[in-house]
Write a protein that holds these residues in place. Structure first.
Motif, PDB file in Angstrom:
ATOM      1  N   GLU A  60       0.817  -1.202   0.000  1.00 12.30           N
ATOM      2  CA  GLU A  60       0.000   0.000   0.000  1.00 12.30           C
ATOM      3  C   GLU A  60       0.860   1.265   0.000  1.00 12.30           C
ATOM      4  N   SER A  61       0.275   2.340  -0.524  1.00 10.69           N
ATOM      5  CA  SER A  61       0.934   3.640  -0.432  1.00 10.69           C
ATOM      6  C   SER A  61       0.996   4.049   1.038  1.00 10.69           C
ATOM      7  N   TYR A  62       1.940   4.935   1.343  1.00 14.17           N
ATOM      8  CA  TYR A  62       2.145   5.310   2.746  1.00 14.17           C
ATOM      9  C   TYR A  62       2.129   6.833   2.869  1.00 14.17           C
ATOM     10  N   PHE A  63       1.336   7.322   3.819  1.00 12.78           N
ATOM     11  CA  PHE A  63       1.191   8.765   4.025  1.00 12.78           C
ATOM     12  C   PHE A  63       1.245   9.075   5.516  1.00 12.78           C
ATOM     13  N   PHE A  64       1.858  10.206   5.860  1.00  8.45           N
ATOM     14  CA  PHE A  64       1.777  10.689   7.233  1.00  8.45           C
ATOM     15  C   PHE A  64       2.102  12.183   7.257  1.00  8.45           C
ATOM     16  N   THR A  65       1.740  12.824   8.365  1.00  4.71           N
ATOM     17  CA  THR A  65       2.036  14.246   8.590  1.00  4.71           C
ATOM     18  C   THR A  65       2.779  14.397   9.899  1.00  4.71           C
ATOM     19  N   ARG A  66       3.859  15.153   9.894  1.00  2.43           N
ATOM     20  CA  ARG A  66       4.599  15.461  11.112  1.00  2.43           C
ATOM     21  C   ARG A  66       4.487  16.971  11.374  1.00  2.43           C
ATOM     22  N   ARG A  67       3.888  17.319  12.503  1.00  2.82           N
ATOM     23  CA  ARG A  67       3.779  18.721  12.892  1.00  2.82           C
ATOM     24  C   ARG A  67       4.672  18.963  14.104  1.00  2.82           C
ATOM     25  N   VAL A 111      10.149  -0.535  -2.470  1.00  2.00           N
ATOM     26  CA  VAL A 111      10.554   0.239  -3.642  1.00  2.00           C
ATOM     27  C   VAL A 111       9.505   1.322  -3.874  1.00  2.00           C
ATOM     28  N   TYR A 112       9.919   2.570  -3.666  1.00  2.00           N
ATOM     29  CA  TYR A 112       9.004   3.700  -3.825  1.00  2.00           C
ATOM     30  C   TYR A 112       9.201   4.310  -5.217  1.00  2.00           C
ATOM     31  N   ASN A 113       8.149   4.235  -6.022  1.00  2.00           N
ATOM     32  CA  ASN A 113       8.217   4.834  -7.359  1.00  2.00           C
ATOM     33  C   ASN A 113       7.952   6.340  -7.314  1.00  2.00           C
ATOM     34  N   MET A 114       7.383   6.808  -6.222  1.00  2.00           N
ATOM     35  CA  MET A 114       7.157   8.253  -6.052  1.00  2.00           C
ATOM     36  C   MET A 114       7.115   8.581  -4.574  1.00  2.00           C
ATOM     37  N   ALA A 172      10.830  13.658  -4.425  1.00  2.00           N
ATOM     38  CA  ALA A 172      12.139  13.169  -3.971  1.00  2.00           C
ATOM     39  C   ALA A 172      12.884  12.461  -5.099  1.00  2.00           C
ATOM     40  N   GLU A 173      14.195  12.364  -4.913  1.00  2.00           N
ATOM     41  CA  GLU A 173      15.047  11.620  -5.837  1.00  2.00           C
ATOM     42  C   GLU A 173      16.072  10.849  -5.032  1.00  2.00           C
ATOM     43  N   ASN A 174      16.696   9.858  -5.673  1.00  2.00           N
ATOM     44  CA  ASN A 174      17.767   9.130  -4.996  1.00  2.00           C
ATOM     45  C   ASN A 174      19.105   9.819  -5.266  1.00  2.00           C
ATOM     46  N   ALA A 175      20.181   9.226  -4.768  1.00  2.00           N
ATOM     47  CA  ALA A 175      21.497   9.856  -4.889  1.00  2.00           C
ATOM     48  C   ALA A 175      21.949   9.999  -6.343  1.00  2.00           C
ATOM     49  N   GLU A 176      21.361   9.198  -7.251  1.00  2.00           N
ATOM     50  CA  GLU A 176      21.715   9.273  -8.675  1.00  2.00           C
ATOM     51  C   GLU A 176      20.800  10.215  -9.444  1.00  2.00           C
ATOM     52  N   GLY A 177      19.879  10.855  -8.739  1.00  2.00           N
ATOM     53  CA  GLY A 177      18.985  11.793  -9.398  1.00  2.00           C
ATOM     54  C   GLY A 177      17.761  11.154 -10.019  1.00  2.00           C
ATOM     55  N   LYS A 178      17.511   9.883  -9.727  1.00  2.00           N
ATOM     56  CA  LYS A 178      16.339   9.174 -10.249  1.00  2.00           C
ATOM     57  C   LYS A 178      15.190   9.255  -9.251  1.00  2.00           C
ATOM     58  N   ARG A 179      13.968   9.088  -9.750  1.00  2.00           N
ATOM     59  CA  ARG A 179      12.780   9.209  -8.911  1.00  2.00           C
ATOM     60  C   ARG A 179      12.562   7.996  -8.014  1.00  2.00           C
ATOM     61  N   GLN A 180      13.018   6.821  -8.433  1.00  2.00           N
ATOM     62  CA  GLN A 180      12.764   5.611  -7.641  1.00  2.00           C
ATOM     63  C   GLN A 180      13.689   5.564  -6.423  1.00  2.00           C
ATOM     64  N   LEU A 214      14.026  23.805  -4.176  1.00  2.00           N
ATOM     65  CA  LEU A 214      14.171  22.818  -3.102  1.00  2.00           C
ATOM     66  C   LEU A 214      14.303  21.433  -3.712  1.00  2.00           C
ATOM     67  N   ARG A 215      15.235  20.666  -3.182  1.00  2.00           N
ATOM     68  CA  ARG A 215      15.401  19.279  -3.614  1.00  2.00           C
ATOM     69  C   ARG A 215      15.340  18.376  -2.399  1.00  2.00           C
ATOM     70  N   VAL A 216      14.760  17.197  -2.569  1.00  2.00           N
ATOM     71  CA  VAL A 216      14.696  16.178  -1.530  1.00  2.00           C
ATOM     72  C   VAL A 216      15.467  14.968  -2.025  1.00  2.00           C
ATOM     73  N   VAL A 217      16.567  14.644  -1.348  1.00  2.00           N
ATOM     74  CA  VAL A 217      17.474  13.590  -1.818  1.00  2.00           C
ATOM     75  C   VAL A 217      17.588  12.495  -0.756  1.00  2.00           C
ATOM     76  N   PHE A 218      17.203  11.266  -1.131  1.00  2.00           N
ATOM     77  CA  PHE A 218      17.378  10.114  -0.265  1.00  2.00           C
ATOM     78  C   PHE A 218      18.727   9.474  -0.553  1.00  2.00           C
ATOM     79  N   GLU A 219      19.510   9.305   0.509  1.00  2.00           N
ATOM     80  CA  GLU A 219      20.863   8.732   0.352  1.00  2.00           C
ATOM     81  C   GLU A 219      20.960   7.372   1.009  1.00  2.00           C
TER      82      GLU A 219
END
Length: 242
Positions: free
Chosen positions: A73-80, A106-109, A154-162, A237-242
């Motif tokens: 399933e897709s995953y969603f949450f909010t942090r305040r 494996v997150y495609n988005m 978000a993108e990974n360290a190689e600049g890809k979306r997955q 703004l960029r979001v990068v998962f390493e």
């Protein structure tokens, strides 16, 4: 006998599916940090003109995580945050530890939505300097004072979306302010024509000579430059998962 084999096969399938479902729910710890890419613009050597932005501040009230997985399933949450997060991005971190857990897979988005700014603090402040010549250097400050929701894929360290997250590998996500992307359309001529104001000296209201000069860029000062930069804020703004 055939029924026995069918029952055995069905049991194996159910067990396998149950194990796979449990695996998709295993959490991965993600640490969040902040960073920025500084910007520098130089004129020819003779003029000595130089413009730099090397500090970035961001006020975050909350963020939403929206993730779509290849399996599960897709995953969603909010942090305040109880108190708005004052991220000093040029220091390479946020000044306090921020982390969260999300299911492996494996997150495609992945999309993060940041709720920024409040009545007390601008959402974004960028600081730097403009050197008009060898002997004259003036501080520059960009302020975006509107409460804004900024959505970033978000993108990974190689600049890809997955983005692939596994339970045995701790993950880190960097929120990067891409200053060169924001300022890429600004030229030296616009800076040279910018209005130069003064900072207020509350301790000595009668002596204006003690006020420091500054190029202030916001919705009330140097609005032509402000509008140009603000129109590129969501691309900066960029979001990068390493």
């Amino acid at each position: 006998m055939k029924k026995l084999f069918l029952l055995f096969g069905l049991t194996v399938i159910l067990l396998f599916g149950s194990c796979e479902e449990r695996e998709l729910k295993v959490p991965v710890k993600v640490d969040m940090g902040f960073d920025m890419e500084p910007y520098e613009l130089s004129q020819d050597f003779k003029s000595g003109s130089q413009f730099t932005i090397d500090e970035a501040f961001m006020v975050i009230n909350a963020f939403e995580f929206n993730g779509v997985r290849e399996q599960g399933e897709s995953y969603f949450f909010t942090r305040r945050f109880d108190e708005p997060l004052q991220a000093e991005m040029h220091k390479g971190d946020d000044g306090r530890h921020v982390n969260f857990d999300i299911p492996q897979g494996v997150y495609n988005m992945i999309e993060l939505v940041f709720d920024t700014g409040n009545d007390e603090s601008p959402a974004i402040i960028l600081k730097g300097s403009f050197q008009q010549g060898p002997l004259e250097e003036i501080p520059v400050q960009f302020e975006y004072s509107f409460n804004e929701q900024l959505s970033v894929r978000a993108e990974n360290a190689e600049g890809k979306r997955q983005v692939i997250l596994t339970k045995d590998i701790p993950a880190r996500v960097r929120i990067v302010f891409d200053t060169p992307s924001m300022f890429r359309l600004l030229n030296m001529g616009q800076l040279m024509k910018a209005e130069i104001g003064c900072t207020d000296d509350d301790d000595d209201d009668d002596d204006d000579d003690d006020d420091d000069e500054i190029i202030l860029i916001n919705d009330k000062n140097n609005t032509d430059i402000f509008n140009l930069l603000a129109s590129r804020l969501d691309r900066s703004l960029r979001v990068v998962f390493e």
